[in-house]
Motif scaffolding. Sequence first.
Motif, PDB file in Angstrom:
ATOM      1  N   HIS A  57       0.845  -1.198   0.000  1.00 54.59           N
ATOM      2  CA  HIS A  57       0.000   0.000   0.000  1.00 54.59           C
ATOM      3  C   HIS A  57       0.879   1.247   0.000  1.00 54.59           C
ATOM      4  O   HIS A  57       2.081   1.169   0.259  1.00 54.59           O
ATOM      5  CB  HIS A  57      -0.921   0.024   1.235  1.00 54.59           C
ATOM      6  N   ASP A  59       0.752   5.088   1.938  1.00 54.93           N
ATOM      7  CA  ASP A  59       0.013   5.718   3.037  1.00 54.93           C
ATOM      8  C   ASP A  59      -0.785   6.901   2.468  1.00 54.93           C
ATOM      9  O   ASP A  59      -0.265   7.672   1.648  1.00 54.93           O
ATOM     10  CB  ASP A  59       0.980   6.191   4.131  1.00 54.93           C
ATOM     11  N   HIS A 114       4.829   0.152   0.058  1.00 57.56           N
ATOM     12  CA  HIS A 114       5.493  -0.656   1.080  1.00 57.56           C
ATOM     13  C   HIS A 114       4.534  -1.717   1.590  1.00 57.56           C
ATOM     14  O   HIS A 114       3.319  -1.662   1.346  1.00 57.56           O
ATOM     15  CB  HIS A 114       6.029   0.236   2.204  1.00 57.56           C
TER      16      HIS A 114
HETATM   17 FE   LIG Z   1       1.973   2.086   5.668  1.00 60.87          FE
END
Ligand SMILES: [Fe+2]
Length: 184
Positions: A57, A59, A114
């Motif tokens: 994903h 952030d 990440h």
């Molecule tokens: Fe994250």
Amino acid sequence: MQVRELGYRLEEAISESLGLEKDCIKNVLGHEQGQHMAINFYPQCPQPELTYGLPAHTDPNALTILLQDLQVEGLQVLKDGKWLSVKPQPNAFVINLGDQFEALSNGKYKSVWHRAIVNSDKARMSVASFLCPSDSSIISAPKTLIEDGSSAIYRDFTYAEFYDIFWSRKLDQGNRLELFKRGN
Ligand SMILES: [Fe+2]
Ligand SMILES: O=C(O)CCC(=O)C(=O)O
């Protein structure tokens, strides 16, 4: 509080790295930036190859300050199409730039993909502190970043609008920033 101050200092340094006034990015993100904290616990897993602690994903927020478990690796970042482990370092945080930095820097900074993997012999913990724009702040690349010939990649949006879309989709379901590209 100290983590928040660190986040603000990083925002100032990143602002200057883009050739902007020190306070420029903080002004875009708003003077009441949200701060959330997550304590992630990943139990040991007998078949780690079958799952992820957290799937890949980016952030959704502006920047994330992450404290890693010094004893157990687990965080990986995508670089040039390959997943690389981020080795925990003593007395150091990992700083992830999120979707809002990619948008307001007009793509000059990338929101890092990440994920967290699990392992069969040790549980792992990480502590993430997320700095988020205020809900009403309008995420828009400062003019000087689009005057160098590169046109604006994203349309303006409020963080509240972005966040609604973020939570309406699954974590690993593609890049949400795509939905805010001009012409989409
Ligand atoms: Fe994250
Ligand atoms: O556990 C980790 O190292 C990553 C945590 C993370 O990416 C998150 O909480 O968004």
